[in-house]
Design a protein around this motif. Structure first.
Motif, PDB file in Angstrom:
ATOM      1  N   ASP A  36     -10.929   5.353  -7.365  1.00  0.00           N
ATOM      2  CA  ASP A  36      -9.687   5.267  -8.151  1.00  0.00           C
ATOM      3  C   ASP A  36      -9.920   4.223  -9.241  1.00  0.00           C
ATOM      4  OD1 ASP A  36      -7.178   4.545  -9.194  1.00  0.00           O
ATOM      5  OD2 ASP A  36      -6.155   4.951  -7.311  1.00  0.00           O
ATOM      6  N   MET A  81       0.868  -1.174   0.000  1.00  0.00           N
ATOM      7  CA  MET A  81       0.000   0.000   0.000  1.00  0.00           C
ATOM      8  C   MET A  81       0.900   1.218   0.000  1.00  0.00           C
ATOM      9  SD  MET A  81      -2.689   1.447   2.801  1.00  0.00           S
ATOM     10  CE  MET A  81      -4.164   0.614   2.256  1.00  0.00           C
ATOM     11  N   ARG A  82       0.717   2.080  -0.970  1.00  0.00           N
ATOM     12  CA  ARG A  82       1.534   3.274  -1.104  1.00  0.00           C
ATOM     13  C   ARG A  82       0.837   4.437  -0.403  1.00  0.00           C
ATOM     14  NH1 ARG A  82       1.836   2.737  -7.575  1.00  0.00           N
ATOM     15  NH2 ARG A  82      -0.259   3.585  -7.282  1.00  0.00           N
ATOM     16  N   ASN A  83       1.568   5.212   0.359  1.00  0.00           N
ATOM     17  CA  ASN A  83       0.888   6.252   1.126  1.00  0.00           C
ATOM     18  C   ASN A  83       0.427   7.407   0.253  1.00  0.00           C
ATOM     19  OD1 ASN A  83       3.292   7.644   0.660  1.00  0.00           O
ATOM     20  ND2 ASN A  83       3.268   8.597   2.681  1.00  0.00           N
ATOM     21  N   TYR A  86     -10.476  -6.715  -7.983  1.00  0.00           N
ATOM     22  CA  TYR A  86      -9.280  -7.232  -8.630  1.00  0.00           C
ATOM     23  C   TYR A  86      -9.701  -8.286  -9.656  1.00  0.00           C
ATOM     24  CZ  TYR A  86      -6.628  -5.351  -4.639  1.00  0.00           C
ATOM     25  OH  TYR A  86      -6.080  -4.536  -3.671  1.00  0.00           O
ATOM     26  N   TYR A 127     -12.409  -2.912  -2.894  1.00  0.00           N
ATOM     27  CA  TYR A 127     -11.535  -3.089  -4.041  1.00  0.00           C
ATOM     28  C   TYR A 127     -12.098  -4.154  -4.981  1.00  0.00           C
ATOM     29  CZ  TYR A 127      -7.584  -0.947  -1.464  1.00  0.00           C
ATOM     30  OH  TYR A 127      -6.740  -0.106  -0.771  1.00  0.00           O
ATOM     31  N   ASP A 135      -1.462   7.168  -2.372  1.00  0.00           N
ATOM     32  CA  ASP A 135      -2.828   6.998  -2.860  1.00  0.00           C
ATOM     33  C   ASP A 135      -3.590   5.919  -2.096  1.00  0.00           C
ATOM     34  OD1 ASP A 135      -1.719   5.347  -5.940  1.00  0.00           O
ATOM     35  OD2 ASP A 135      -1.647   4.696  -3.854  1.00  0.00           O
ATOM     36  N   ASP A 136      -2.939   5.324  -1.097  1.00  0.00           N
ATOM     37  CA  ASP A 136      -3.585   4.310  -0.251  1.00  0.00           C
ATOM     38  C   ASP A 136      -4.137   3.136  -1.042  1.00  0.00           C
ATOM     39  OD1 ASP A 136      -4.907   7.019   1.724  1.00  0.00           O
ATOM     40  OD2 ASP A 136      -3.034   5.907   1.967  1.00  0.00           O
ATOM     41  N   LYS A 137      -3.597   2.898  -2.231  1.00  0.00           N
ATOM     42  CA  LYS A 137      -4.069   1.787  -3.041  1.00  0.00           C
ATOM     43  C   LYS A 137      -3.180   0.571  -2.784  1.00  0.00           C
ATOM     44  CE  LYS A 137      -3.486   2.305  -7.480  1.00  0.00           C
ATOM     45  NZ  LYS A 137      -3.721   3.017  -8.745  1.00  0.00           N
ATOM     46  N   PHE A 148      -5.146  -5.069 -10.110  1.00  0.00           N
ATOM     47  CA  PHE A 148      -6.005  -4.048  -9.525  1.00  0.00           C
ATOM     48  C   PHE A 148      -6.915  -3.459 -10.597  1.00  0.00           C
ATOM     49  CE2 PHE A 148      -7.349  -0.490  -7.084  1.00  0.00           C
ATOM     50  CZ  PHE A 148      -7.313   0.600  -7.923  1.00  0.00           C
ATOM     51  N   TYR A 162     -10.955   1.022  -6.914  1.00  0.00           N
ATOM     52  CA  TYR A 162     -11.056   1.034  -5.462  1.00  0.00           C
ATOM     53  C   TYR A 162     -11.899   2.210  -5.019  1.00  0.00           C
ATOM     54  CZ  TYR A 162      -8.260   3.641  -1.848  1.00  0.00           C
ATOM     55  OH  TYR A 162      -7.794   4.478  -0.866  1.00  0.00           O
ATOM     56  N   SER A 202      -8.691   2.175   4.513  1.00  0.00           N
ATOM     57  CA  SER A 202      -7.624   1.978   3.546  1.00  0.00           C
ATOM     58  C   SER A 202      -6.760   3.212   3.628  1.00  0.00           C
ATOM     59  CB  SER A 202      -8.178   1.762   2.141  1.00  0.00           C
ATOM     60  OG  SER A 202      -7.147   1.413   1.247  1.00  0.00           O
ATOM     61  N   LEU A 203      -5.881   3.216   4.606  1.00  0.00           N
ATOM     62  CA  LEU A 203      -5.104   4.409   4.903  1.00  0.00           C
ATOM     63  C   LEU A 203      -3.699   3.985   5.315  1.00  0.00           C
ATOM     64  CD1 LEU A 203      -5.223   7.499   5.275  1.00  0.00           C
ATOM     65  CD2 LEU A 203      -5.816   7.075   7.658  1.00  0.00           C
ATOM     66  N   ALA A 204      -2.727   4.430   4.547  1.00  0.00           N
ATOM     67  CA  ALA A 204      -1.345   4.056   4.828  1.00  0.00           C
ATOM     68  C   ALA A 204      -0.988   4.411   6.264  1.00  0.00           C
ATOM     69  CB  ALA A 204      -0.410   4.768   3.855  1.00  0.00           C
ATOM     70  N   GLY A 205      -0.367   3.477   6.957  1.00  0.00           N
ATOM     71  CA  GLY A 205       0.045   3.687   8.327  1.00  0.00           C
ATOM     72  C   GLY A 205      -0.942   3.155   9.340  1.00  0.00           C
ATOM     73  N   ASN A 210      -5.654  -1.963   7.983  1.00  0.00           N
ATOM     74  CA  ASN A 210      -5.667  -2.062   6.536  1.00  0.00           C
ATOM     75  C   ASN A 210      -5.914  -3.449   5.990  1.00  0.00           C
ATOM     76  OD1 ASN A 210      -5.254   0.603   5.808  1.00  0.00           O
ATOM     77  ND2 ASN A 210      -3.066   0.473   6.143  1.00  0.00           N
TER      78      ASN A 210
END
Lengths: 113, 118
Positions: free
Chosen positions: B56, A94-96, B35, B33, A98-100, B45, B48, B98-101, B105
């Motif tokens: 996206d 997961m890339r920060n 896929y 998502y 775009d959160d994809k 992908f 999403y 769906s949030l980096a960090g 997730n």
């Protein structure tokens, strides 16, 4: 361009052998990293994940993975595999920006009894 | 309640026909998502959805593919004028966020819809 690379497409091991499956990603920013497993005839399920903190992550069924930021890698390991580990393994990032979540092409693991 | 569900489980159609694939995510999950899984291609992908944000769509392979998510819950993937190369297993996944960090997730996958275009 492929963001997640799994180098081994098909791996065959005997029971009790050690396992390491490679995963590299090409994104330079902050990432979350995952390994998913798909047992024959079953849904994809999470094996382990890294989102922050200790780069050595332990998951279910004795699997672990180490995040090495300098190498853009997140290799999956297990010291002694079992026949029941036969499955397809997917690395995901997961890339920060775009959160994809993007998956690699998977590695088919076949354990010989 | 139960996990992610998808319907139909199998769909056989003729080239040129339109198909609709449905996904019911886990209640309360904000991210969804789609896929496509083909032999030797891993999980490709497609699209999403995250909460009320614009989806996206960067993974949709052509303008024959579209998806919508109604009321922040059920999603439908539509393929118009199907082609033989569309044959694959279409997987849906949802996650709490769906949030980096975030530690939330984890994606939960449905069983997929196997699409065969004759």
């Amino acid at each position: 361009a492929q963001s997640v690379s799994q180098h081994n497409h098909h791996v065959i091991l005997s029971e009790a052998a050690s396992l390491e499956l490679g995963c590299n990603y090409s994104y330079g920013g902050t990432v979350n990293l995952f390994w998913y497993v798909q047992y024959p005839g079953q849904h994809l399920q999470l094996l382990l994940k890294y989102f922050s903190g200790d780069p050595l992550v332990k998951g279910i069924k004795g699997f672990e993975a180490e995040f090495i930021k300098s190498k853009f890698s997140f290799n999956l390991r297990k010291p002694s595999v079992q026949w029941s580990d036969t499955a397809e393994y997917f690395c995901a990032v997961m890339r920060n920006r775009d959160d994809k979540i993007i998956f690699g092409k998977g590695t088919r693991l076949h354990i010989l009894p | 309640g139960a996990g992610v569900s998808q319907s139909p489980s199998n769909k056989v159609t003729e080239k040129g026909k339109d198909v609709e694939l449905r996904c019911d995510p886990i209640s309360g999950h904000t991210a969804l998502y789609w896929y496509r899984q083909s032999l030797g291609q891993g999980l490709e992908f497609l699209i999403y959805f995250q909460g009320n944000s614009a989806p996206d769509k960067s993974g949709l392979p052509s303008d024959r593919f579209s998806a919508e998510r109604t009321g922040g819950s059920v999603s439908t993937l539509t393929i118009q004028r199907t082609q033989q190369e569309d044959s694959a297993v279409y997987l849906c996944a949802s996650s709490l966020v769906s949030l980096a960090g975030s530690s939330y997730n984890e994606q939960f996958f449905g069983p997929g819809t196997r699409l065969t275009v004759l």
